[in-house]
Design a protein around this motif. Structure first.
Motif, PDB file in Angstrom:
ATOM      1  N   LYS A   1       0.838  -1.193   0.000  1.00  0.00           N
ATOM      2  CA  LYS A   1       0.000   0.000   0.000  1.00  0.00           C
ATOM      3  C   LYS A   1       0.878   1.251   0.000  1.00  0.00           C
ATOM      4  CE  LYS A   1      -3.724  -2.190   2.659  1.00  0.00           C
ATOM      5  NZ  LYS A   1      -4.517  -2.129   3.920  1.00  0.00           N
ATOM      6  N   PRO A   2       0.404   2.353  -0.556  1.00  0.00           N
ATOM      7  CA  PRO A   2       1.174   3.607  -0.480  1.00  0.00           C
ATOM      8  C   PRO A   2       1.401   4.019   0.966  1.00  0.00           C
ATOM      9  CG  PRO A   2      -0.623   3.786  -2.062  1.00  0.00           C
ATOM     10  CD  PRO A   2      -0.852   2.511  -1.308  1.00  0.00           C
ATOM     11  N   ILE A   3       2.468   4.760   1.213  1.00  0.00           N
ATOM     12  CA  ILE A   3       2.749   5.244   2.565  1.00  0.00           C
ATOM     13  C   ILE A   3       1.681   6.226   3.037  1.00  0.00           C
ATOM     14  CG2 ILE A   3       4.326   6.771   3.832  1.00  0.00           C
ATOM     15  CD1 ILE A   3       6.625   5.278   2.587  1.00  0.00           C
ATOM     16  N   PHE A   4       1.281   7.138   2.151  1.00  0.00           N
ATOM     17  CA  PHE A   4       0.271   8.134   2.501  1.00  0.00           C
ATOM     18  C   PHE A   4      -1.038   7.847   1.767  1.00  0.00           C
ATOM     19  CE2 PHE A   4       4.272  10.767   2.771  1.00  0.00           C
ATOM     20  CZ  PHE A   4       4.294  10.837   4.163  1.00  0.00           C
ATOM     21  N   GLU A   5      -2.133   7.843   2.509  1.00  0.00           N
ATOM     22  CA  GLU A   5      -3.445   7.722   1.877  1.00  0.00           C
ATOM     23  C   GLU A   5      -3.898   9.055   1.313  1.00  0.00           C
ATOM     24  OE1 GLU A   5      -6.211   6.051   4.602  1.00  0.00           O
ATOM     25  OE2 GLU A   5      -5.163   4.125   4.759  1.00  0.00           O
ATOM     26  N   THR A   6      -3.498  10.140   1.971  1.00  0.00           N
ATOM     27  CA  THR A   6      -3.815  11.487   1.508  1.00  0.00           C
ATOM     28  C   THR A   6      -2.545  12.329   1.563  1.00  0.00           C
ATOM     29  OG1 THR A   6      -4.436  12.208   3.736  1.00  0.00           O
ATOM     30  CG2 THR A   6      -6.198  11.355   2.317  1.00  0.00           C
ATOM     31  N   THR A   7      -2.500  13.382   0.800  1.00  0.00           N
ATOM     32  CA  THR A   7      -1.335  14.265   0.789  1.00  0.00           C
ATOM     33  C   THR A   7      -1.173  14.932   2.149  1.00  0.00           C
ATOM     34  OG1 THR A   7      -1.666  14.716  -1.566  1.00  0.00           O
ATOM     35  CG2 THR A   7      -0.277  16.258  -0.336  1.00  0.00           C
ATOM     36  N   PRO A   8       0.028  14.922   2.734  1.00  0.00           N
ATOM     37  CA  PRO A   8       0.234  15.604   4.021  1.00  0.00           C
ATOM     38  C   PRO A   8      -0.196  17.068   3.952  1.00  0.00           C
ATOM     39  CG  PRO A   8       2.104  14.209   3.508  1.00  0.00           C
ATOM     40  CD  PRO A   8       1.228  14.197   2.289  1.00  0.00           C
ATOM     41  N   ALA A   9      -0.776  17.546   5.043  1.00  0.00           N
ATOM     42  CA  ALA A   9      -1.359  18.888   5.061  1.00  0.00           C
ATOM     43  C   ALA A   9      -0.344  19.975   4.757  1.00  0.00           C
ATOM     44  CB  ALA A   9      -2.023  19.146   6.414  1.00  0.00           C
ATOM     45  N   TRP A  10       0.891  19.802   5.219  1.00  0.00           N
ATOM     46  CA  TRP A  10       1.893  20.847   5.013  1.00  0.00           C
ATOM     47  C   TRP A  10       2.173  21.060   3.529  1.00  0.00           C
ATOM     48  CZ3 TRP A  10       6.270  20.449   2.218  1.00  0.00           C
ATOM     49  CH2 TRP A  10       6.801  19.169   1.983  1.00  0.00           C
ATOM     50  N   VAL A  11       2.045  19.982   2.736  1.00  0.00           N
ATOM     51  CA  VAL A  11       2.345  20.085   1.301  1.00  0.00           C
ATOM     52  C   VAL A  11       1.412  21.089   0.639  1.00  0.00           C
ATOM     53  CG1 VAL A  11       2.427  18.847  -0.891  1.00  0.00           C
ATOM     54  CG2 VAL A  11       3.262  17.731   1.191  1.00  0.00           C
ATOM     55  N   LEU A  12       0.127  20.983   0.931  1.00  0.00           N
ATOM     56  CA  LEU A  12      -0.847  21.867   0.296  1.00  0.00           C
ATOM     57  C   LEU A  12      -0.752  23.299   0.821  1.00  0.00           C
ATOM     58  CD1 LEU A  12      -3.886  19.439   0.133  1.00  0.00           C
ATOM     59  CD2 LEU A  12      -2.152  19.913  -1.598  1.00  0.00           C
ATOM     60  N   GLU A  13      -0.220  23.460   2.029  1.00  0.00           N
ATOM     61  CA  GLU A  13       0.025  24.803   2.536  1.00  0.00           C
ATOM     62  C   GLU A  13       1.224  25.439   1.836  1.00  0.00           C
ATOM     63  OE1 GLU A  13       0.469  24.473   6.731  1.00  0.00           O
ATOM     64  OE2 GLU A  13      -1.579  23.744   7.065  1.00  0.00           O
ATOM     65  N   ALA A  14       2.276  24.644   1.666  1.00  0.00           N
ATOM     66  CA  ALA A  14       3.493  25.161   1.026  1.00  0.00           C
ATOM     67  C   ALA A  14       3.351  25.247  -0.489  1.00  0.00           C
ATOM     68  CB  ALA A  14       4.680  24.261   1.384  1.00  0.00           C
ATOM     69  N   LEU A  15       2.620  24.292  -1.076  1.00  0.00           N
ATOM     70  CA  LEU A  15       2.476  24.191  -2.527  1.00  0.00           C
ATOM     71  C   LEU A  15       0.991  24.044  -2.852  1.00  0.00           C
ATOM     72  CD1 LEU A  15       5.303  21.536  -3.049  1.00  0.00           C
ATOM     73  CD2 LEU A  15       5.519  23.990  -3.470  1.00  0.00           C
ATOM     74  N   PRO A  16       0.231  25.128  -2.818  1.00  0.00           N
ATOM     75  CA  PRO A  16      -1.227  25.044  -2.991  1.00  0.00           C
ATOM     76  C   PRO A  16      -1.660  24.386  -4.295  1.00  0.00           C
ATOM     77  CG  PRO A  16      -0.585  27.225  -2.209  1.00  0.00           C
ATOM     78  CD  PRO A  16       0.680  26.519  -2.557  1.00  0.00           C
ATOM     79  N   HIS A  17      -0.788  24.417  -5.318  1.00  0.00           N
ATOM     80  CA  HIS A  17      -1.180  23.866  -6.620  1.00  0.00           C
ATOM     81  C   HIS A  17      -0.742  22.415  -6.785  1.00  0.00           C
ATOM     82  CE1 HIS A  17      -2.364  27.888  -7.714  1.00  0.00           C
ATOM     83  NE2 HIS A  17      -1.142  28.348  -7.507  1.00  0.00           N
ATOM     84  N   PHE A  18      -0.148  21.842  -5.754  1.00  0.00           N
ATOM     85  CA  PHE A  18       0.317  20.457  -5.877  1.00  0.00           C
ATOM     86  C   PHE A  18      -0.877  19.511  -5.990  1.00  0.00           C
ATOM     87  CE2 PHE A  18       1.274  16.335  -3.953  1.00  0.00           C
ATOM     88  CZ  PHE A  18       2.315  15.924  -4.778  1.00  0.00           C
ATOM     89  N   LYS A  19      -0.824  18.639  -6.998  1.00  0.00           N
ATOM     90  CA  LYS A  19      -1.874  17.638  -7.173  1.00  0.00           C
ATOM     91  C   LYS A  19      -1.340  16.391  -7.866  1.00  0.00           C
ATOM     92  CE  LYS A  19      -3.446  20.152 -11.305  1.00  0.00           C
ATOM     93  NZ  LYS A  19      -4.591  20.827 -11.950  1.00  0.00           N
ATOM     94  N   GLY A  20      -0.047  16.218  -7.823  1.00  0.00           N
ATOM     95  CA  GLY A  20       0.554  15.086  -8.516  1.00  0.00           C
ATOM     96  C   GLY A  20       0.964  13.981  -7.577  1.00  0.00           C
ATOM     97  N   ASP A  21       1.933  13.198  -8.034  1.00  0.00           N
ATOM     98  CA  ASP A  21       2.466  12.100  -7.253  1.00  0.00           C
ATOM     99  C   ASP A  21       3.635  12.569  -6.410  1.00  0.00           C
ATOM    100  OD1 ASP A  21       0.709  10.126  -8.331  1.00  0.00           O
ATOM    101  OD2 ASP A  21       1.866  10.239 -10.179  1.00  0.00           O
ATOM    102  N   ILE A  22       3.945  11.797  -5.401  1.00  0.00           N
ATOM    103  CA  ILE A  22       5.094  12.083  -4.551  1.00  0.00           C
ATOM    104  C   ILE A  22       6.317  11.439  -5.177  1.00  0.00           C
ATOM    105  CG2 ILE A  22       6.087  11.749  -2.268  1.00  0.00           C
ATOM    106  CD1 ILE A  22       3.276  11.939  -1.125  1.00  0.00           C
ATOM    107  N   TRP A  23       7.381  12.222  -5.270  1.00  0.00           N
ATOM    108  CA  TRP A  23       8.560  11.816  -6.023  1.00  0.00           C
ATOM    109  C   TRP A  23       9.694  11.302  -5.136  1.00  0.00           C
ATOM    110  CZ3 TRP A  23       9.661  16.498  -9.816  1.00  0.00           C
ATOM    111  CH2 TRP A  23       8.608  16.612 -10.726  1.00  0.00           C
ATOM    112  N   ALA A  24      10.464  10.418  -5.714  1.00  0.00           N
ATOM    113  CA  ALA A  24      11.832  10.090  -5.306  1.00  0.00           C
ATOM    114  C   ALA A  24      12.069  10.034  -3.805  1.00  0.00           C
ATOM    115  CB  ALA A  24      12.803  11.093  -5.943  1.00  0.00           C
ATOM    116  N   PRO A  25      11.502   9.054  -3.110  1.00  0.00           N
ATOM    117  CA  PRO A  25      11.759   8.943  -1.679  1.00  0.00           C
ATOM    118  C   PRO A  25      13.179   8.466  -1.387  1.00  0.00           C
ATOM    119  CG  PRO A  25      10.536   7.038  -2.434  1.00  0.00           C
ATOM    120  CD  PRO A  25      10.620   7.984  -3.609  1.00  0.00           C
TER     121      PRO A  25
END
Length: 340
Positions: A74-98
């Motif tokens: 299963k993916p690590i995150f079910e939903t995008t972490p809240a800080w991401v949308l605060e820092a990057l309001p237009h983010f709507k893609g996949d999480i990259w390069a862990p």
């Protein structure tokens, strides 16, 4: 890993990456336990199980007992972490390069989010879990928030492709960046939640660019995917040159340099500094099995050293596939990679 630059990369997990640019003709394949799809893979072993993490919705996961047959997790995150949308309001893609590392009794994942692919509109976050085993009652990823952010018109580097290495003195270092002004290394706090000296940045590799500041073109300065690994007396900086994410038209490949210090200077086999765009090629596409390969990681597990990367499979029409092979060393202490 300016990853999804011109493509909404489709992995063989069957998940299509949400991007602003329509995808090229890349195959959508079901998960193949014997030949799984992944992009930007990193690996860890807990107990008798190997775990691989990569780019994807919520961070892609898979696991194996023998490195031959894989199960999709299963993916690590079910939903995008809240800080991401605060820092990057237009983010709507996949999480990259862990990146994954076991440190001070828990596992740490570092991951990148880019709101504008191909631009330094990005940030890197951090999460921790006591275990990687998704069936364990103790399994839980706790997000620790943002580590660093790059801003359009302010920064000449991009906050993606992180790698953390702990030096011989026990100090963790954060290595990251791509394109333009290249790859960076910054000393971290002991808890890995930030930078201990945020004013002390070290540029450790870059490629020449004819662009004016803040043009952010992708036609040159093509470097990313940093991974620093200690072997013997040297720290080895692996990096990916040229372009990923174009299927069979990719020309991604891995280069290396080495240094006695995490912060460089890193020089290639010929003695030239990676800060000037140099690096010794060690892994390239063979034109038969893989058109190109890159974004590697390196590990020593149970006494054996591994080279991990993704390759664009010619037989599968350019799909990105997991590569794991044993890493060897020549008589002068340089890594040797044979992709089978």
């Amino acid at each position: 890993m300016l990853k999804k630059l011109l493509c909404a990369l489709v992995l063989s997990t069957g998940a299509a990456f949400a991007q602003e640019v329509p995808p090229p003709t890349l195959p959508v394949l079901p998960f193949n336990p014997k030949n799984p799809g992944i992009h930007d893979p990193v690996m860890a072993k807990e107990g008798d199980t190997f775990y691989v993490f990569g780019t994807g919705p919520g961070i892609a996961t898979m696991y194996s007992k023998d490195l031959k047959t894989w199960t999709e997790g299963k993916p690590i995150f079910e939903t995008t972490p809240a800080w991401v949308l605060e820092a990057l309001p237009h983010f709507k893609g996949d999480i990259w390069a862990p990146d994954v590392i076991f440190y001070q009794g828990q596992y740490h994942i570092f991951y990148a989010c880019n709101a504008t692919p191909g631009k330094p509109d990005a940030a890197i976050g951090h999460a921790t879990s006591p275990t990687l085993n998704q069936k364990s009652p103790n399994y839980k990823w706790t997000d620790q928030g943002k580590i660093v952010q790059s801003v359009l018109g302010r920064d000449q580097w991009q906050a993606i492709d992180s790698n953390v290495i702990v030096d011989d003195a026990g100090t963790p270092w954060f290595v990251f960046g791509s394109f333009w002004d290249g790859l960076k290394a910054v000393k971290m706090t002991k808890d890995m939640k930030g930078f201990s000296h945020p004013e002390e940045w070290h540029t450790i590799a870059r490629r020449p660019t004819a662009q004016k500041p803040y043009e952010y073109g992708l036609q040159d300065s093509q470097i990313e995917g940093a991974f620093v690994y200690k072997h013997g007396d040297y720290y080895y900086l692996f990096a990916s040159f040229d372009m990923c994410c174009r299927g069979v038209n990719s020309n991604y490949h891995v280069v290396v340099g080495r240094s006695k210090s995490v912060t460089g200077p890193y020089v290639d086999k010929a003695g030239y500094d990676m800060i000037d765009g140099n690096g010794t090629d060690i892994a390239i596409g063979d034109g038969v099995k893989y058109a190109a390969l890159g974004h590697n990681s390196v590990y020593k597990i149970d006494g054996k050293e591994y080279f991990v990367a993704h390759g664009y499979s010619i037989a599968d029409g350019g799909a990105s596939k997991l590569i794991i092979t044993e890493l060897k060393w020549d008589a002068n202490g340089w890594p040797v990679v044979q992709i089978k």
